[in-house]
Design an enzyme around this catalytic site. Structure first.
Site, short mmCIF file in Angstrom:
data_model
loop_
_atom_site.label_atom_id
_atom_site.label_comp_id
_atom_site.label_asym_id
_atom_site.label_seq_id
_atom_site.Cartn_x
_atom_site.Cartn_y
_atom_site.Cartn_z
N CYS A 2 0.72 -1.22 0.02
CA CYS A 2 0.14 -0.30 -0.35
C CYS A 2 0.89 1.10 0.16
CB CYS A 2 -0.86 0.46 1.25
SG CYS A 2 -1.78 -1.32 1.39
N LEU A 51 -4.13 -1.13 -1.00
CA LEU A 51 -4.46 -1.96 -2.62
C LEU A 51 -4.48 -3.73 -0.96
CD1 LEU A 51 -3.74 -3.13 -5.17
CD2 LEU A 51 -1.39 -3.68 -4.42
N ALA A 52 -5.82 -3.77 -2.03
CA ALA A 52 -7.03 -4.78 -0.98
C ALA A 52 -5.83 -6.30 -1.17
CB ALA A 52 -7.72 -4.59 -0.96
N ILE A 53 -5.04 -6.99 -0.86
CA ILE A 53 -5.27 -8.11 -1.24
C ILE A 53 -4.86 -9.29 -0.35
CG2 ILE A 53 -3.26 -9.95 -1.88
CD1 ILE A 53 -1.62 -7.47 -3.12
N ASN A 75 2.53 -0.98 5.24
CA ASN A 75 2.35 -1.33 3.94
C ASN A 75 3.33 -2.27 4.16
OD1 ASN A 75 2.73 -1.38 1.55
ND2 ASN A 75 4.67 -0.02 1.29
N GLY A 76 2.80 -3.85 3.82
CA GLY A 76 2.90 -4.91 3.83
C GLY A 76 2.30 -6.55 3.42
N ASP A 102 -3.71 -9.38 7.78
CA ASP A 102 -2.65 -9.79 8.67
C ASP A 102 -2.14 -9.25 9.38
OD1 ASP A 102 -2.76 -8.96 5.31
OD2 ASP A 102 -1.00 -9.16 6.10
N VAL A 274 8.05 -9.57 -20.45
CA VAL A 274 8.09 -8.75 -21.26
C VAL A 274 9.21 -8.89 -22.33
CG1 VAL A 274 8.95 -7.31 -19.21
CG2 VAL A 274 7.65 -6.40 -21.80
N THR A 323 21.17 1.55 -13.71
CA THR A 323 20.89 -0.29 -14.29
C THR A 323 19.48 -0.42 -13.44
OG1 THR A 323 21.94 -0.53 -12.35
CG2 THR A 323 23.31 -0.96 -14.13
N ARG A 326 16.93 1.50 -16.05
CA ARG A 326 16.86 0.39 -17.72
C ARG A 326 16.26 -0.82 -17.18
NH1 ARG A 326 23.72 -0.89 -18.82
NH2 ARG A 326 23.90 0.91 -20.18
#
Length: 578
Positions: A2, A51-53, A75-76, A102, A274, A323, A326
């Site tokens: 989140c 962000l609902a997981i 967040n986690g 959780d 990708v 890097t 990239r």
């Protein structure tokens, strides 16, 4: 994951300040598009973009303990939350939980254990906790820094914490990355490292101590399977990032085997890859997906599409490291497609190269002790680079990446193995990450096709297509003149860019983050500054190289293929040259 924002001990508790905190929190709404939350206690503000997981229906934040005296924004994901709930209930019979989230255990654990809470969590996290009983606060970040968090200090004495620095850049006189594996308490105003694994303690000892546990392939395999399977905890559809390289393929294999063995309400495992048309990763990813029977999604992009996205990528990942940019750009583009398919969480393969010495320059490590020391250094710095990329490039579109190679229990096993077993030795048929490959080389019940299990390491930015890096360099050449680069030290006296590509990225970064404090959050030099210096000591071929791609060092990349092919009984001419 989140987005969190906390402003603590502000001198302003007005409705206008509350509105400002909400507006700043919305700068990272991409991290949590499902819901926004806010808790104000006097001059303290805790905001959250969700962000609902886990527990999508009732787990909105901030979260509270039973009497709401302790408030936390997190967040986690906490993988051992069920065991912790039981521990809490056993110690406090009758304790009531408000949600099935959780993360709710954190407020109750703090009530029981105080500052020891962070070390009881198995997962990846960044959280800020407000104890209204004494008007103090406490913040912590996961052991390796998989989850991003910044801390800043306002001119009025306030303390600010946020998932991304874009929320802090306008209001803090100074800000920095919150150190991973640490907590910060307002009671002392100091950081304390709570994550002290044996391989850290041994590395810091005088004299240094080196691991000596004999290699056991079954123990290593079992530990990694457990690390992957615990990260499949989800109440929403999820998938795997599958480049076709060793690391992502092993993650995908373990996840697919678990689903075939136990079933899943989401059906077949989704896999995603990708690359540029015809790239090594697309070909290898498709082969692995067919072998595993995943529902595979292949995304193509052009060099121009990638270049067009660079400014947005830099804004989201908040770095000018070459890097990292990239590799982040293809990941950023892919994450947008993944989210469009309704997937919110993916498993990814970051961390393996740091644990097992998978980068090409490890071929030249002069001793097992130096090999091991470099792996520890790289693990300690991972939060600045690959963890940052995996977190921010995916969360730019509200997709959470989970990284099983950085599991605490797995690291305890993998980093205790005698480093002589990790050394690359062509005379003994040992290519990079040999012991990891060997642990999953089970012909009677194969995890992967042999040609994938023994495929050479590719940097993600190389594997998506070699024209990608070449295209970036060509575009930078058209944007930055020789005179501009010659005078770079005057425009950028700190961390002066040494190539036109680096100059281009730095210019874009400063258009988004002109504050000096922002520049200071980015580590000096390219992400491989330490490793390139080490590589140059180990192998003169690396000396003076500005391009951090192993492919850019003449002979290293192709020679590694020849060695890998011959070590596994294949003619070098038949080894896939990607």
């Amino acid at each position: 994951m989140c987005g969190i924002l906390a402003v603590l001990n502000s001198t302003d508790d007005s409705p206008a300040m509350r509105a400002k905190v909400l507006a700043l929190s919305r700068r990272q709404k991409h991290r949590g598009p499902d819901w926004s939350g806010m808790h104000q206690f006097g001059n303290n503000f805790l905001a959250h973009e969700r962000l609902a997981i886990m527990d999508p229906s009732s787990g909105d934040q901030p979260l509270y303990n039973e009497d709401k005296s302790i408030v936390v924004t997190v967040n986690g994901e906490i993988y051992n939350y069920k065991e912790l709930r039981k521990e809490i209930s056993d110690k406090c019979p009758g304790k009531k939980f408000r949600t099935n989230s959780d993360c709710e255990v954190i407020s109750h654990l703090y009530e029981l254990y105080g500052e020891a809470v962070a070390n009881k969590l198995d997962g990846f996290f960044a959280f800020v906790l407000l104890d209204t009983r004494n008007n103090t606060f406490f913040a912590a970040r996961d052991p390796l820094g998989v989850t991003c968090m910044y801390i800043g200090w306002g001119r009025d004495g306030s303390v600010w914490l946020s998932s991304e620095m874009k929320c802090l850049k306008d209001d803090c006189a100074r800000f920095q990355q919150f150190p991973p594996g640490h907590y910060y308490s307002s009671k002392t105003g100091e950081f304390v490292r709570y994550f002290n694994p044996q391989f850290y303690l041994d590395f810091e000892a005088e004299p240094q101590v080196f691991p000596s546990v004999p290699y056991d392939p079954v123990t290593l395999r079992t530990a990694f399977e457990a690390a992957v399977e615990k990260r499949m905890m989800s109440d929403v559809p999820f998938g795997v990032l599958l480049s076709g390289g060793l690391d992502s393929s092993l993650v995908a294999s373990i996840a697919a085997r678990k689903i075939k063995r136990e079933g899943s309400v989401w059906g077949k495992l989704h896999s995603f890859c990708v690359g540029l048309e015809g790239s090594p990763d697309l070909k290898a990813g498709a082969a692995v997906a067919e072998f595993l029977g995943t529902d595979h999604h292949e995304f193509h992009f052009t060099v121009q599409e990638g270049i067009d996205a660079i400014s947005e990528v830099i804004y989201h990942i908040e770095t000018f490291d070459v890097t990292t940019i990239r590799a982040s750009t293809p990941m950023f583009l892919m994450s947008r497609k993944i989210k469009a398919l309704g997937v919110k969480m993916v498993l990814s393969g970051e961390g393996s190269d740091e644990v097992f010495g998978g980068y090409l320059y490890f071929h030249k490590a002069p001793s097992k002790d130096e090999f091991h020391s470099e792996t520890v250094r790289k693990l300690k710095d991972l939060f600045k680079y690959d963890c940052l990329r995996a977190n921010k490039a995916t969360m730019a579109w509200g997709v959470e990446a989970r990284v099983p190679f950085l599991d605490r229990a797995f690291l305890d096993v993998a980093m205790s193995i005698d480093p002589a077993e990790k050394m690359i030795d062509k005379s003994k048929g040992r290519i990079e990450k040999y012991i990891l490959r060997k642990a999953f080389d089970t012909p009677e019940d194969p995890y992967l096709p042999k040609e994938v299990l023994w495929r050479q390491k590719e940097q993600f930015s190389d594997g998506v297509g070699y024209n990608w890096i070449d295209g970036l360099k060509a575009h930078a050449e058209s944007q930055v003149s020789d005179e501009m680069l010659k005078n770079a030290v005057h425009r950028f006296p700190d961390n002066t860019p040494r190539t036109k590509e680096a100059y281009w990225y730095r210019s874009i970064f400063e258009s988004h983050f002109p504050q000096r404090a922002a520049m200071e959050t980015v580590p000096g030099g390219p992400s491989v500054a330490c490793s390139t210096a080490t590589a140059a000591l180990w192998d003169a071929a690396w000396a003076g190289k500005e391009d951090p791609s192993g492919r850019a060092v003449a002979g290293v990349h192709d020679a590694a293929y020849e060695e890998g092919a011959e070590a596994n009984g294949e003619p070098a001419s038949k080894k896939q040259k990607v």
